[in-house]
Scaffold this motif. Structure first.
Motif, mmCIF file in Angstrom:
data_model
loop_
_atom_site.group_PDB
_atom_site.id
_atom_site.type_symbol
_atom_site.label_atom_id
_atom_site.label_comp_id
_atom_site.label_asym_id
_atom_site.label_seq_id
_atom_site.Cartn_x
_atom_site.Cartn_y
_atom_site.Cartn_z
ATOM 1 N N GLY A 27 -52.591 -2.700 28.489
ATOM 2 C CA GLY A 27 -51.751 -3.110 27.320
ATOM 3 C C GLY A 27 -52.931 -4.016 26.878
ATOM 4 O O GLY A 27 -52.794 -4.968 25.606
ATOM 5 N N LEU A 28 -53.480 -4.865 28.165
ATOM 6 C CA LEU A 28 -54.317 -6.959 27.157
ATOM 7 C C LEU A 28 -55.579 -6.073 26.399
ATOM 8 O O LEU A 28 -55.800 -6.662 25.576
ATOM 9 N N ALA A 29 -55.667 -4.847 26.526
ATOM 10 C CA ALA A 29 -56.535 -4.009 25.398
ATOM 11 C C ALA A 29 -56.417 -5.062 24.258
ATOM 12 O O ALA A 29 -56.787 -4.458 22.773
ATOM 13 N N SER A 51 -43.068 -2.894 24.923
ATOM 14 C CA SER A 51 -43.137 -3.484 26.678
ATOM 15 C C SER A 51 -44.783 -4.482 26.022
ATOM 16 O O SER A 51 -45.278 -5.452 25.556
ATOM 17 N N ALA A 52 -45.933 -3.501 27.098
ATOM 18 C CA ALA A 52 -47.437 -4.644 26.918
ATOM 19 C C ALA A 52 -47.720 -4.709 25.738
ATOM 20 O O ALA A 52 -47.730 -5.963 25.354
ATOM 21 N N GLY A 53 -47.531 -3.692 24.637
ATOM 22 C CA GLY A 53 -47.372 -3.442 23.237
ATOM 23 C C GLY A 53 -46.772 -4.605 22.178
ATOM 24 O O GLY A 53 -47.061 -4.993 21.764
ATOM 25 N N ALA A 54 -45.671 -4.508 23.075
ATOM 26 C CA ALA A 54 -44.523 -5.319 22.400
ATOM 27 C C ALA A 54 -44.503 -7.001 22.788
ATOM 28 O O ALA A 54 -44.251 -7.986 21.788
ATOM 29 N N VAL A 55 -45.402 -7.495 24.373
ATOM 30 C CA VAL A 55 -46.049 -8.649 24.947
ATOM 31 C C VAL A 55 -46.453 -9.194 23.755
ATOM 32 O O VAL A 55 -47.028 -10.048 22.629
ATOM 33 N N VAL A 56 -47.839 -8.412 23.655
ATOM 34 C CA VAL A 56 -49.499 -8.577 23.023
ATOM 35 C C VAL A 56 -48.843 -8.928 21.423
ATOM 36 O O VAL A 56 -49.826 -9.718 20.875
ATOM 37 N N GLY A 57 -48.049 -7.805 20.808
ATOM 38 C CA GLY A 57 -48.297 -8.320 19.107
ATOM 39 C C GLY A 57 -47.160 -8.925 18.540
ATOM 40 O O GLY A 57 -47.319 -9.811 17.734
ATOM 41 N N LYS A 68 -56.050 -17.459 20.286
ATOM 42 C CA LYS A 68 -55.091 -17.963 21.278
ATOM 43 C C LYS A 68 -54.790 -16.987 21.958
ATOM 44 O O LYS A 68 -53.844 -17.494 22.771
ATOM 45 N N VAL A 69 -53.777 -15.790 21.280
ATOM 46 C CA VAL A 69 -52.731 -14.992 22.581
ATOM 47 C C VAL A 69 -54.877 -14.635 24.029
ATOM 48 O O VAL A 69 -53.559 -14.936 24.852
ATOM 49 N N LEU A 70 -56.225 -14.698 23.894
ATOM 50 C CA LEU A 70 -56.665 -14.683 25.080
ATOM 51 C C LEU A 70 -56.132 -16.043 25.196
ATOM 52 O O LEU A 70 -56.260 -16.382 27.089
ATOM 53 N N GLU A 71 -56.261 -16.822 25.024
ATOM 54 C CA GLU A 71 -56.309 -18.425 25.600
ATOM 55 C C GLU A 71 -54.821 -18.682 26.606
ATOM 56 O O GLU A 71 -55.139 -19.025 27.277
ATOM 57 N N ARG A 72 -53.692 -17.874 25.653
ATOM 58 C CA ARG A 72 -52.330 -18.281 26.659
ATOM 59 C C ARG A 72 -52.457 -16.731 27.995
ATOM 60 O O ARG A 72 -51.354 -17.677 28.970
ATOM 61 N N TRP A 73 -52.273 -16.132 27.826
ATOM 62 C CA TRP A 73 -52.951 -14.512 28.928
ATOM 63 C C TRP A 73 -53.992 -16.191 29.494
ATOM 64 O O TRP A 73 -53.626 -15.954 30.644
#
Length: 303
Positions: A27-29, A51-57, A68-73
């Motif tokens: 889902g990191l894609a 699930s992972a889609g909910a997290v990233v979204g 910012k999402v990438l940096e947080r991961w």
């Protein structure tokens, strides 16, 4: 709320609604797909995620952009969390890496505890999952996000998909990730819910209800390995492969109603391999760029 945000809430005239599927580390894609949409200045009207889609979204909407999402991961992976999530081997054929979020089961350090776990509500307490979610997401209500958002869960009683569009963002995302048998169902307003991937691994129908715009689905689900030798498949592997086949067929039915399906090439990434973050993000970028003209056309399509 600014004028643009207000107009999007009332009903956007342009843009896409995204249906982001579940798949653990695959889902990191989604981060790469969102990055390409940003670069192309293609508006996102709303997001539904499982699930992972909910997290990233949710992260993208709450934090503001893909960087910012990438940096947080990256901060998450550099923290103590990954070291606290061991691969608990249940048998020679099945380990925690074969079941989403089972690596959270730190208490199963002795084989005898597996039998005890059969009499428990789950292997992981809600608090364990929520600590990880809290690292990634701010403590805000869903209504505070700049675009409509839905974390999709499965109603334990009816077996139907439910789109959580109001209330605590962290709680909704955690519930969407509550894998059956691993995390106990969540009690939300008297209804017990669990992982949305049980019935809506890619939430296309739920995405369509959020805004009157074309729905683009991003499928990062697992596929059966065609190279697996049937003569060497044991009972656990047969059960796992049967589950993968069932979910793949269900996804095809769900994806049939999407206006466009993006499939990043992440099938070689195991759901637990979050350290392959850059590889998954790159796959998302590549898949989105390959259909960029179609994405632009859909975003401009009149309702």
């Amino acid at each position: 709320m600014g004028l643009i945000e207000f107009l999007f809430r009332r009903g956007p005239r342009q843009g896409l609604v995204l249906a982001l599927g579940g798949g653990g580390a695959r889902g990191l894609a989604h981060v790469g797909v969102l990055e390409v949409l940003e670069e192309a200045q293609i508006p996102v009207a709303a997001i539904a995620g499982t699930s992972a889609g909910a997290v990233v979204g949710a992260m993208w909407l709450a934090l503001g952009d893909s960087q910012k999402v990438l940096e947080r991961w990256e901060a998450f992976l550099a923290s103590d969390f990954p070291s606290q999530l061991p691969d608990v081997r249940l048998t020679d054929e099945v380990s925690s890496r074969d079941n989403l979020l089972l690596s959270f089961a730190q208490r199963l350090q002795q084989g005898a505890q597996v039998a005890l776990a059969l009499h428990r509500r789950g292997l992981v307490e809600h608090e364990d999952l929520e600590r990880a979610v809290a690292f990634l997401l701010p403590p805000i209500p869903i209504e505070a996000l700049p675009r409509p958002f839905a974390a999709v869960v499965t109603d334990f009683a009816t077996g139907k998909a439910v789109a959580l569009t109001r209330g605590d963002l962290r709680k909704a995302v955690a519930a969407s990730s509550a894998v059956p048998g691993v995390v106990p169902p969540y009690n939300l307003d008297g209804h017990y819910v669990l992982d949305g991937g049980v019935v809506a691994e890619v939430p296309v129908e739920e995405a369509r209800t959020l805004a009157p715009r074309p729905v683009v689905a991003v499928d990062v689900g697992d596929l059966p390995d065609p190279s697996e030798d049937p003569r060497r498949i044991t009972v656990p592997r047969v059960l796992l492969r049967a589950s993968v086949i069932t979910h793949a067929r269900l996804r095809e039915a769900l994806l049939a109603s999407a206006d466009l399906v993006i499939r990043p090439e992440v099938w070689g990434i195991h759901w637990s391999e979050f350290r392959r973050l850059s590889e998954a993000v790159a796959a998302g970028r590549k898949a989105a760029r390959a259909c960029l003209n179609r994405l632009r056309a859909l975003a401009l399509r009149k309702t």
